[in-house]
Write a protein that holds these residues in place. Structure first.
Motif, mmCIF file in Angstrom:
data_model
loop_
_atom_site.group_PDB
_atom_site.id
_atom_site.type_symbol
_atom_site.label_atom_id
_atom_site.label_comp_id
_atom_site.label_asym_id
_atom_site.label_seq_id
_atom_site.Cartn_x
_atom_site.Cartn_y
_atom_site.Cartn_z
ATOM 1 N N LYS A 192 0.824 -1.209 0.000
ATOM 2 C CA LYS A 192 0.000 0.000 0.000
ATOM 3 C C LYS A 192 0.858 1.259 0.000
ATOM 4 C CE LYS A 192 -4.117 -1.820 -0.008
ATOM 5 N NZ LYS A 192 -4.993 -1.658 -1.194
ATOM 6 N N GLY A 193 1.960 1.215 0.739
ATOM 7 C CA GLY A 193 2.849 2.362 0.780
ATOM 8 C C GLY A 193 3.483 2.657 -0.579
ATOM 9 N N LEU A 194 3.870 1.609 -1.281
ATOM 10 C CA LEU A 194 4.468 1.781 -2.613
ATOM 11 C C LEU A 194 3.435 2.289 -3.614
ATOM 12 C CD1 LEU A 194 6.578 -1.490 -2.618
ATOM 13 C CD2 LEU A 194 7.467 0.836 -2.449
ATOM 14 N N GLU A 195 2.216 1.760 -3.523
ATOM 15 C CA GLU A 195 1.150 2.226 -4.420
ATOM 16 C C GLU A 195 0.833 3.699 -4.168
ATOM 17 O OE1 GLU A 195 -1.024 -2.160 -4.746
ATOM 18 O OE2 GLU A 195 -1.938 -0.557 -3.564
ATOM 19 N N ARG A 196 0.823 4.093 -2.904
ATOM 20 C CA ARG A 196 0.553 5.497 -2.572
ATOM 21 C C ARG A 196 1.661 6.400 -3.108
ATOM 22 N NH1 ARG A 196 0.507 5.050 2.456
ATOM 23 N NH2 ARG A 196 2.675 5.652 2.755
ATOM 24 N N TYR A 197 2.915 5.980 -2.970
ATOM 25 C CA TYR A 197 4.038 6.784 -3.452
ATOM 26 C C TYR A 197 3.969 6.952 -4.969
ATOM 27 C CZ TYR A 197 8.843 8.302 -4.294
ATOM 28 O OH TYR A 197 9.955 9.013 -4.705
ATOM 29 N N GLN A 204 -1.616 8.492 -10.967
ATOM 30 C CA GLN A 204 -2.259 7.284 -11.476
ATOM 31 C C GLN A 204 -2.330 6.236 -10.362
ATOM 32 O OE1 GLN A 204 0.289 6.486 -15.036
ATOM 33 N NE2 GLN A 204 -1.686 6.337 -16.076
ATOM 34 N N ALA A 205 -3.494 5.633 -10.230
ATOM 35 C CA ALA A 205 -3.672 4.591 -9.228
ATOM 36 C C ALA A 205 -3.447 3.228 -9.877
ATOM 37 C CB ALA A 205 -5.068 4.665 -8.621
ATOM 38 N N LEU A 206 -2.269 2.650 -9.625
ATOM 39 C CA LEU A 206 -1.945 1.331 -10.156
ATOM 40 C C LEU A 206 -1.709 0.361 -9.000
ATOM 41 C CD1 LEU A 206 0.581 2.005 -13.086
ATOM 42 C CD2 LEU A 206 -1.906 1.758 -13.203
ATOM 43 N N SER A 207 -1.974 -0.914 -9.253
ATOM 44 C CA SER A 207 -1.649 -1.942 -8.271
ATOM 45 C C SER A 207 -0.143 -2.178 -8.277
ATOM 46 C CB SER A 207 -2.372 -3.248 -8.598
ATOM 47 O OG SER A 207 -1.859 -3.799 -9.805
ATOM 48 N N LEU A 208 0.355 -2.802 -7.221
ATOM 49 C CA LEU A 208 1.791 -3.052 -7.153
ATOM 50 C C LEU A 208 2.293 -3.901 -8.322
ATOM 51 C CD1 LEU A 208 4.435 -2.658 -5.660
ATOM 52 C CD2 LEU A 208 3.847 -4.635 -4.229
ATOM 53 N N PRO A 209 1.615 -4.997 -8.701
ATOM 54 C CA PRO A 209 2.091 -5.743 -9.873
ATOM 55 C C PRO A 209 2.143 -4.885 -11.141
ATOM 56 C CG PRO A 209 0.524 -7.063 -8.635
ATOM 57 C CD PRO A 209 0.478 -5.693 -8.038
ATOM 58 N N GLU A 210 1.202 -3.968 -11.283
ATOM 59 C CA GLU A 210 1.223 -3.073 -12.459
ATOM 60 C C GLU A 210 2.403 -2.114 -12.381
ATOM 61 O OE1 GLU A 210 -3.532 -2.739 -13.557
ATOM 62 O OE2 GLU A 210 -2.737 -1.537 -11.901
ATOM 63 N N ILE A 211 2.711 -1.642 -11.196
ATOM 64 C CA ILE A 211 3.866 -0.753 -11.037
ATOM 65 C C ILE A 211 5.158 -1.486 -11.377
ATOM 66 C CG2 ILE A 211 5.214 0.561 -9.341
ATOM 67 C CD1 ILE A 211 2.541 1.057 -7.856
ATOM 68 N N VAL A 212 5.276 -2.719 -10.919
ATOM 69 C CA VAL A 212 6.460 -3.523 -11.226
ATOM 70 C C VAL A 212 6.606 -3.710 -12.723
ATOM 71 C CG1 VAL A 212 7.504 -5.807 -10.973
ATOM 72 C CG2 VAL A 212 6.428 -4.709 -8.995
ATOM 73 N N ASN A 218 10.622 0.740 -18.039
ATOM 74 C CA ASN A 218 11.358 1.987 -17.803
ATOM 75 C C ASN A 218 10.455 3.206 -17.634
ATOM 76 O OD1 ASN A 218 14.022 0.910 -17.826
ATOM 77 N ND2 ASN A 218 13.889 0.746 -20.064
ATOM 78 N N ASN A 219 9.240 2.975 -17.157
ATOM 79 C CA ASN A 219 8.402 4.101 -16.762
ATOM 80 C C ASN A 219 9.083 4.838 -15.613
ATOM 81 O OD1 ASN A 219 6.333 5.038 -14.589
ATOM 82 N ND2 ASN A 219 5.189 5.140 -16.498
ATOM 83 N N HIS A 220 9.282 6.149 -15.775
ATOM 84 C CA HIS A 220 10.104 6.913 -14.829
ATOM 85 C C HIS A 220 9.573 6.828 -13.401
ATOM 86 C CE1 HIS A 220 12.622 10.068 -13.187
ATOM 87 N NE2 HIS A 220 11.534 10.693 -12.745
ATOM 88 N N GLU A 221 8.281 7.059 -13.217
ATOM 89 C CA GLU A 221 7.693 7.056 -11.874
ATOM 90 C C GLU A 221 7.750 5.657 -11.250
ATOM 91 O OE1 GLU A 221 6.223 8.389 -14.498
ATOM 92 O OE2 GLU A 221 6.168 10.553 -14.042
ATOM 93 N N ALA A 222 7.549 4.634 -12.071
ATOM 94 C CA ALA A 222 7.589 3.263 -11.568
ATOM 95 C C ALA A 222 9.013 2.882 -11.169
ATOM 96 C CB ALA A 222 7.055 2.298 -12.614
ATOM 97 N N VAL A 223 9.987 3.240 -11.969
ATOM 98 C CA VAL A 223 11.394 2.961 -11.638
ATOM 99 C C VAL A 223 11.772 3.657 -10.339
ATOM 100 C CG1 VAL A 223 13.780 3.367 -12.345
ATOM 101 C CG2 VAL A 223 12.113 2.553 -14.015
ATOM 102 N N VAL A 255 5.255 -8.098 -1.735
ATOM 103 C CA VAL A 255 6.426 -7.257 -2.002
ATOM 104 C C VAL A 255 7.678 -8.124 -2.080
ATOM 105 C CG1 VAL A 255 7.816 -5.322 -1.171
ATOM 106 C CG2 VAL A 255 5.338 -5.280 -0.892
ATOM 107 N N GLY A 256 7.712 -9.183 -1.291
ATOM 108 C CA GLY A 256 8.861 -10.083 -1.306
ATOM 109 C C GLY A 256 9.040 -10.835 -2.605
ATOM 110 N N ASN A 257 8.018 -10.807 -3.465
ATOM 111 C CA ASN A 257 8.122 -11.467 -4.770
ATOM 112 C C ASN A 257 8.759 -10.593 -5.841
ATOM 113 O OD1 ASN A 257 6.904 -13.896 -3.966
ATOM 114 N ND2 ASN A 257 4.850 -13.043 -4.261
ATOM 115 N N ILE A 258 9.024 -9.335 -5.527
ATOM 116 C CA ILE A 258 9.598 -8.421 -6.511
ATOM 117 C C ILE A 258 11.078 -8.735 -6.697
ATOM 118 C CG2 ILE A 258 10.103 -6.001 -7.054
ATOM 119 C CD1 ILE A 258 7.639 -5.238 -5.422
ATOM 120 N N GLU A 259 11.446 -9.195 -7.875
ATOM 121 C CA GLU A 259 12.818 -9.643 -8.125
ATOM 122 C C GLU A 259 13.840 -8.538 -7.932
ATOM 123 O OE1 GLU A 259 13.911 -12.633 -8.537
ATOM 124 O OE2 GLU A 259 11.905 -13.533 -8.525
#
Length: 304
Positions: A192-197, A204-212, A218-223, A255-259
């Motif tokens: 939730k903290g990462l999605e809020r940031y 844009q309101a994206l889910s964490l998997p979408e942000i990853v 190479n989306n600037h905000e996602a990186v 979050v622990g699944n993010i490589e």
């Protein structure tokens, strides 16, 4: 001595019981029942009793002791449950009521402690470093929880909150946390903290998997969001290593699944570490959604 380890994972929607053979560490029974928590505390106790008796009929043996993984903590001072998202449990002497209702010895721990125990006794720690003296288990998902295992046993502490890593301040004057502080580990590097940031950066309101996925493109905000995760995770984990010096840290949750979290992880931790090299293993878990019930069973390994 009981031939089996019995564990119950007490969730908000379901209750699961596992019976594990002491000699083989293999489950011989796994059964589930609906919690039906909206019907109240006494009904939950009744559902647990139904489930235990069902499993006892299957194995032909009634337990002497049962471990319970709960969505909160048993306050060791007041003897009642606290911080349970299954709110009917809050303020209740759950261990005493289970003892009376079931006629057994109940051992209770929260879900993060059970996660750490499960991976120590039945999961990745047992496989790759069974001699580990200190294990730190982290669940990084919607929130952040953690548990400490020392010599195979949970560490609870005088307030029952040993391992409460998620509510230490990581970012002074950061986002408000429900605990009353600002910038807690949970508000910064939880899902939730990462999605809020990301939303603050991009509107844009994206889910964490979408942000990853956006970060991979190479989306600037996602990186920037994933970079922030890596940097703050390194700082937060370094503090744990400086204090506990665990041989192994197990990271569960979404979050622990993010490589990217594991890529060149030493460079994120070492700048904040007292030691000049990182020897602590940082690994993924192996038991997945089964960790809660396996960890509950592990609670009674040393007493049954």
């Amino acid at each position: 001595m009981d031939r089996y380890y019995w564990g119950v994972d007490l969730g908000g929607t379901k209750i699961e019981c596992i019976v594990i053979d002491r000699n083989t560490d293999q489950p011989i029974v796994r059964e589930r029942i609906e919690t039906e928590s909206v019907k109240g505390y006494q009904h939950i106790l009744g559902q647990i009793k139904i489930l235990i008796e069902r499993c006892a009929n299957i194995v032909g043996h009634y337990p002497n002791a049962v471990g319970f993984g709960t969505p909160g903590t048993l306050d060791p001072v007041h003897g009642v449950m606290k911080n349970c998202n299954t709110t009917a449990l809050n303020g209740q002497p759950l261990d005493k009521d289970l003892n009376e209702t079931l006629g057994i010895h109940a051992v209770i721990a929260n879900d993060a402690n059970c996660f750490a125990l499960a991976e120590t006794h039945f999961g990745v720690v047992k496989r790759i470093k069974p001699e580990a003296q200190i294990v730190f288990g982290i669940i990084m998902g919607t929130g952040v929880g953690s548990g400490i295992v020392v010599d195979g046993k949970c560490l609870y502490g005088c307030h029952g909150i040993a391992g409460e890593w998620g509510h230490n301040v990581l970012e002074p004057n950061g986002a408000d946390c429900y605990c009353g502080k600002q910038g807690c580990v949970e508000t910064v590097i939880s899902g939730k903290g990462l999605e809020r940031y990301y939303y603050e950066l991009s509107s844009q309101a994206l889910s964490l998997p979408e942000i990853v996925e956006q970060a991979k493109q190479n989306n600037h905000e996602a990186v920037k969001t994933i970079t922030r995760l890596r940097e703050y995770f390194g700082l937060a984990v370094a503090r744990i290593i400086n204090v506990l010096d665990p041989e192994i840290i197990v990271i569960g949750g979404g979050v622990g699944n993010i490589e990217a979290l594991y890529q060149d992880i030493e460079t994120q931790i070492l700048p904040h570490l007292f030691n000049t090299e990182l020897n602590t293993l940082i690994v993924k878990p192996e038991l997945g959604d089964s960790a809660g019930v396996y960890g509950a069973a592990a609670l009674v390994k040393n007493i049954s």
